[in-house]
Design a protein around this motif. Structure first.
Motif, PDB file in Angstrom:
ATOM      1  N   VAL A 196     -24.202  -5.942  24.241  1.00  0.00           N
ATOM      2  CA  VAL A 196     -24.491  -6.572  23.291  1.00  0.00           C
ATOM      3  C   VAL A 196     -25.831  -6.064  22.591  1.00  0.00           C
ATOM      4  N   ALA A 197     -26.988  -5.347  23.281  1.00  0.00           N
ATOM      5  CA  ALA A 197     -28.285  -4.667  22.024  1.00  0.00           C
ATOM      6  C   ALA A 197     -27.661  -3.897  21.598  1.00  0.00           C
ATOM      7  N   ALA A 252     -19.884  -4.499  15.523  1.00  0.00           N
ATOM      8  CA  ALA A 252     -19.656  -5.702  16.334  1.00  0.00           C
ATOM      9  C   ALA A 252     -18.056  -5.411  16.610  1.00  0.00           C
ATOM     10  N   ILE A 253     -17.733  -5.409  18.421  1.00  0.00           N
ATOM     11  CA  ILE A 253     -16.406  -5.288  18.704  1.00  0.00           C
ATOM     12  C   ILE A 253     -15.637  -6.421  18.339  1.00  0.00           C
ATOM     13  N   GLY A 254     -14.502  -6.177  18.235  1.00  0.00           N
ATOM     14  CA  GLY A 254     -13.459  -7.266  17.444  1.00  0.00           C
ATOM     15  C   GLY A 254     -12.184  -7.016  18.050  1.00  0.00           C
ATOM     16  N   GLU A 255     -11.821  -8.279  17.972  1.00  0.00           N
ATOM     17  CA  GLU A 255     -10.233  -8.563  18.330  1.00  0.00           C
ATOM     18  C   GLU A 255      -9.308  -7.532  17.819  1.00  0.00           C
ATOM     19  N   ALA A 295     -19.516  -7.092  33.063  1.00  0.00           N
ATOM     20  CA  ALA A 295     -19.900  -6.421  31.249  1.00  0.00           C
ATOM     21  C   ALA A 295     -17.819  -7.242  30.915  1.00  0.00           C
ATOM     22  N   VAL A 296     -17.125  -7.538  32.224  1.00  0.00           N
ATOM     23  CA  VAL A 296     -15.369  -7.848  31.613  1.00  0.00           C
ATOM     24  C   VAL A 296     -15.112  -8.772  30.946  1.00  0.00           C
TER      25      VAL A 296
END
Length: 309
Positions: free
Chosen positions: A176-177, A185-188, A221-222
């Motif tokens: 997140v940091a 941003a991580i997306g689908e 983290a998973v």
């Protein structure tokens, strides 16, 4: 972020986590797992990210030299040195072979590569679908090429260090940091690539045994990555922090990603050039292309993934 591989996780805690994140029965065909998230619309969005057209290969060189991190070197030798035979032209040929599921070669892990409690992704019993001829479920041929958005989480860049030290765990809060610091941003359907800087450390400090100590993801983290709906996970190590924080499970991230969530893995990337290119561009999301060999029954494949900025 601490310099340890902890906190320790008991087997009971790990089993509970496995049940929490598993996605069995969600997709058809099942042996493509989370790769099913990459739709034509996802591909179009990924292609629209291309700006400069710069192409960055992400694979390590084919390594034929024995080292602490490459105990089973790849093979390469010439089989034809171009002796002239009528008719022209003379040709030159070589032979390649590799026991690629190790720490020395960039490769893709198919879903059949790892079972947990004897079960592959979707609950198939490994001994029923894998034999001496190969895997009859979850093999690399079921995946085919992947074209999607890649997201680089450049942890050393975020922390202002050259690399993460071997044994250093990356946690959910670190991801997140990194997103916040890098403006991404991580997306689908995305592919997440974690840079620890291990190739740079190896170049400057020499090789070490990554089975004994390597930077990578902690199991905590998973769930975040599962919640984001990623399609692929990769890193410049083998994704697991080592020593493993889970008692009795030597590769817990492998077990969670492959057997629980259905996310294929990219191991042993070289992300140094991509780190420089994304920093220069000021963009950490890009088009990613991964094309494994079409090996019937294969548990994975050597690959040269390509990022296009």
């Amino acid at each position: 972020m601490t310099s340890s591989n902890g906190p320790a996780v008991s087997r009971e805690e790990f089993d509970a986590l496995f049940e929490t994140v598993r996605t069995w029965g969600r997709w058809t065909p099942a042996d493509r797992g989370a790769w099913n998230r990459v739709t034509p619309e996802q591909v179009r969005r990924a292609v629209s990210r291309v700006r400069s057209g710069a192409v960055v290969p992400l694979a390590r060189p084919w390594d034929t030299r024995s080292a602490p991190d490459n105990p089973k070197p790849a093979l390469h030798h010439m089989t034809d040195l171009g002796d002239v035979e009528a008719p022209e032209p003379s040709v030159h040929k070589d032979f390649l072979a590799a026991d690629y599921h190790g720490k020395g070669m960039t490769h893709l892990d198919a879903l059949c590569h790892a079972a947990y409690r004897g079960q592959l992704y979707g609950g198939r019993a490994a001994h029923e679908v894998i034999d001496a001829a190969g895997a009859h479920y979850g093999a690399v041929g079921a995946l085919g090429p992947l074209v999607t958005t890649g997201v680089l989480l450049d942890l050393p860049a975020v922390l202002g260090t050259a690399w993460l030290e071997p044994g250093q765990a990356v946690h959910a809060e670190d991801i997140v940091a990194a997103e916040r610091a890098l403006g991404v941003a991580i997306g689908e359907g995305d592919a997440v690539l974690l840079r620890s800087g291990s190739p740079r450390r190896r170049a400057e400090r020499g090789a070490w045994d990554p089975d004994a100590a390597s930077a990578g993801l902690h199991v905590d983290a998973v769930p975040l990555l599962a919640e984001r709906g990623i399609a692929l996970l990769g890193g410049d190590g083998d994704n697991d922090v080592r020593p493993s924080p889970v008692d009795g499970v030597h590769s817990p991230v492998h077990a969670l990603a492959l057997a629980a969530i259905g996310v294929p893995l990219l191991d042993n990337l070289d992300l140094e050039a991509l780190s420089a290119a994304t920093a220069e561009a000021g963009r950490f999301a890009f088009l990613l292309v991964v094309a494994p060999l079409n090996v019937p029954g294969g548990t994975g494949s050597p690959v040269t993934p390509v990022a296009v900025l």
